[in-house]
Design an enzyme around this catalytic site. Structure first.
Site, PDB file in Angstrom:
ATOM      1  N   ARG A 124     -33.222   3.766 -53.680  1.00 18.22           N
ATOM      2  CA  ARG A 124     -34.781   4.667 -53.437  1.00 18.22           C
ATOM      3  C   ARG A 124     -34.990   5.845 -54.368  1.00 18.22           C
ATOM      4  O   ARG A 124     -35.475   6.617 -53.909  1.00 18.22           O
ATOM      5  CB  ARG A 124     -34.842   5.009 -52.176  1.00 18.22           C
ATOM      6  CG  ARG A 124     -34.823   3.885 -50.993  1.00 18.22           C
ATOM      7  CD  ARG A 124     -35.919   2.857 -51.066  1.00 18.22           C
ATOM      8  NE  ARG A 124     -35.916   1.905 -50.093  1.00 18.22           N
ATOM      9  CZ  ARG A 124     -35.075   0.674 -50.043  1.00 18.22           C
ATOM     10  NH1 ARG A 124     -34.405   0.408 -51.140  1.00 18.22           N
ATOM     11  NH2 ARG A 124     -35.308  -0.149 -49.006  1.00 18.22           N
ATOM     12  N   SER A 160     -40.476   2.055 -43.968  1.00 23.48           N
ATOM     13  CA  SER A 160     -39.312   2.768 -43.417  1.00 23.48           C
ATOM     14  C   SER A 160     -39.779   4.471 -43.624  1.00 23.48           C
ATOM     15  O   SER A 160     -40.156   4.794 -44.981  1.00 23.48           O
ATOM     16  CB  SER A 160     -38.333   2.490 -44.325  1.00 23.48           C
ATOM     17  OG  SER A 160     -37.925   0.999 -44.216  1.00 23.48           O
ATOM     18  N   GLU A 196     -38.255   8.829 -46.727  1.00 24.60           N
ATOM     19  CA  GLU A 196     -38.417   7.829 -47.792  1.00 24.60           C
ATOM     20  C   GLU A 196     -39.840   7.993 -48.127  1.00 24.60           C
ATOM     21  O   GLU A 196     -40.259   7.913 -49.495  1.00 24.60           O
ATOM     22  CB  GLU A 196     -38.165   6.567 -47.423  1.00 24.60           C
ATOM     23  CG  GLU A 196     -38.303   5.169 -48.546  1.00 24.60           C
ATOM     24  CD  GLU A 196     -37.872   3.965 -48.033  1.00 24.60           C
ATOM     25  OE1 GLU A 196     -36.540   3.871 -47.304  1.00 24.60           O
ATOM     26  OE2 GLU A 196     -38.405   3.066 -48.386  1.00 24.60           O
TER      27      GLU A 196
END
Ligand SMILES: Cc1cc2nc3c(=O)[nH]c(=O)nc-3n(C[C@H](O)[C@H](O)[C@H](O)COP(=O)(O)OP(=O)(O)OC[C@H]3O[C@@H](n4cnc5c(N)ncnc54)[C@H](O)[C@@H]3O)c2cc1C
Length: 330
Positions: free
Chosen positions: A154, A222, A318
């Protein structure tokens, strides 16, 4: 002040000074003013506008897809404002395989390299040949090779050295003609010799069953990253929590599913006013009505605090949280 509610998938009621959609580099350059606080937006599925944003939101709608192939590869150039899932579906129709595990991820193609989107054992970095962008300071175009993008979990150079400094205009993908499907993860692992199309269909089926559709229930996917912990720390945790799951990252690090940690701290299904920790996927926080940015932050902090107290693990968001002046961190 125009409303941002329809421009981000968490759908908090927030406004900004102005919203401009652009569909070419020229129209972006006309709209972009370096002296004004600006937020570049794609599909708004990784951005949450917590309250009114004191600036201009520029929404990327640069379209266009071109393809050529060589003996061994498909080369596809995609405008940054194309919809990610529509692009994956187009690849499937044309039998350009490789992206099937990444089906149904919301958002734009241009945002996909920024957090190196990933799902079901595949990350997009494996297929990015290069990225075309504009350097905001000079308004000059530049090209960066995928190999130079410092991709990680990520993560990419666009969250570090190029953070806030570039507009991605096009992503150039390379998909090998000879490839093997990746069916090692979760529900895919039990499939019997699946084809790429089988994986594509299965991923869509599983995601639809597990994840709330942002069109029906506001969310940003998420909310937290899966934390990476040292093997020593993990072994200490395992002595107390025998069933703690993990995925290997390196010789001395493992990744622990944040959903499991949140579940164990009892937050699954819990709500703070109109913000709820999703009952079937606790990693997703949802807007169950008229959620307020303050409640989202408060619930996220409660979860982080509980996970840190219980497991000595600091969860990291995130999602991109946007406050009055721009991005904020928790
Ligand atoms: C239901 C749901 C499921 C999800 N599942 C996954 C998943 O499985 N895996 C995964 O990795 N992610 C997942 N996500 C997160 C999200 O879909 C991805 O991060 C996606 O790439 C975001 O795209 P976007 O265009 O909506 O980004 P936005 O939220 O619009 O932007 C994200 C960031 O990129 C910047 N940005 C956007 N476009 C550009 C551009 N052209 N140039 C420069 N900067 C830009 C923005 O300023 C912002 O900081 C999910 C989200 C939801 C809502």
């Amino acid at each position: 002040m125009p409303s941002l509610q329809q421009y981000h998938t968490f759908s908090l009621a927030s406004n900004c000074a102005s919203i401009v959609e652009f569909d070419s580099v020229d129209s972006f350059l006309n709209a972009y003013n370096p002296t004004v606080n600006t937020y570049i937006l794609g599909g708004g599925s990784n951005s949450v506008f917590l309250n009114d944003f004191d600036g201009v939101v520029l929404v990327n709608k640069i379209k266009g897809i071109s393809h050529y192939d060589t003996e061994s590869h498909h080369h596809i150039s995609v405008g940054a404002g194309e919809d990610w899932h529509e692009f994956v579906s187009l690849c499937m129709q044309n039998e350009w395989f490789g992206l099937e595990n990444l089906a149904l991820i919301p958002g734009s193609v241009g945002a996909s390299p920024i957090q190196n989107i990933g799902a079901y054992g595949v990350e997009i970095h494996a297929f990015i040949d290069s990225i075309e962008a504009i350097l905001l300071e000079t308004k000059e175009p530049f090209l960066i090779k995928g190999a130079d993008c410092q991709f990680g979990y990520r993560d990419s150079i666009f969250k570090h050295a190029l953070y806030g400094k570039a507009l991605i205009t096009k992503v150039n993908f390379t998909l090998p003609k000879e490839y093997e499907v990746v069916a090692t993860y979760g529900e895919l692992a039990v499939m019997d010799s699946p084809t790429a199309l089988d994986i594509y269909n299965k991923v869509i089926e599983v995601r639809k069953a597990k994840l709330p559709d942002p069109k029906q229930l506001g969310n940003a996917g998420s909310f937290f990253k899966n934390p990476v912990v040292s093997l020593t720390h993990f072994e200490e945790l395992k002595r107390v929590h025998f069933d703690i799951p993990s995925y290997p990252v390196s010789e001395n690090q493992v990744k622990v599913p944040a959903a499991w940690l949140i579940d164990k701290t009892g937050f699954k299904g819990k709500a703070l006013n109109d913000v709820r920790c999703h009952p079937t996927q606790p990693l997703v926080l949802t807007n169950i009505g008229n959620a307020q940015g303050g409640d989202l932050i408060a619930l996220a902090k409660q979860i982080m605090h509980a996970v840190e107290s219980e497991f000595k693990i600091l969860l990291e968001p995130e999602v991109r949280l946007v406050g009055k002046e721009g991005l904020i961190s928790l």
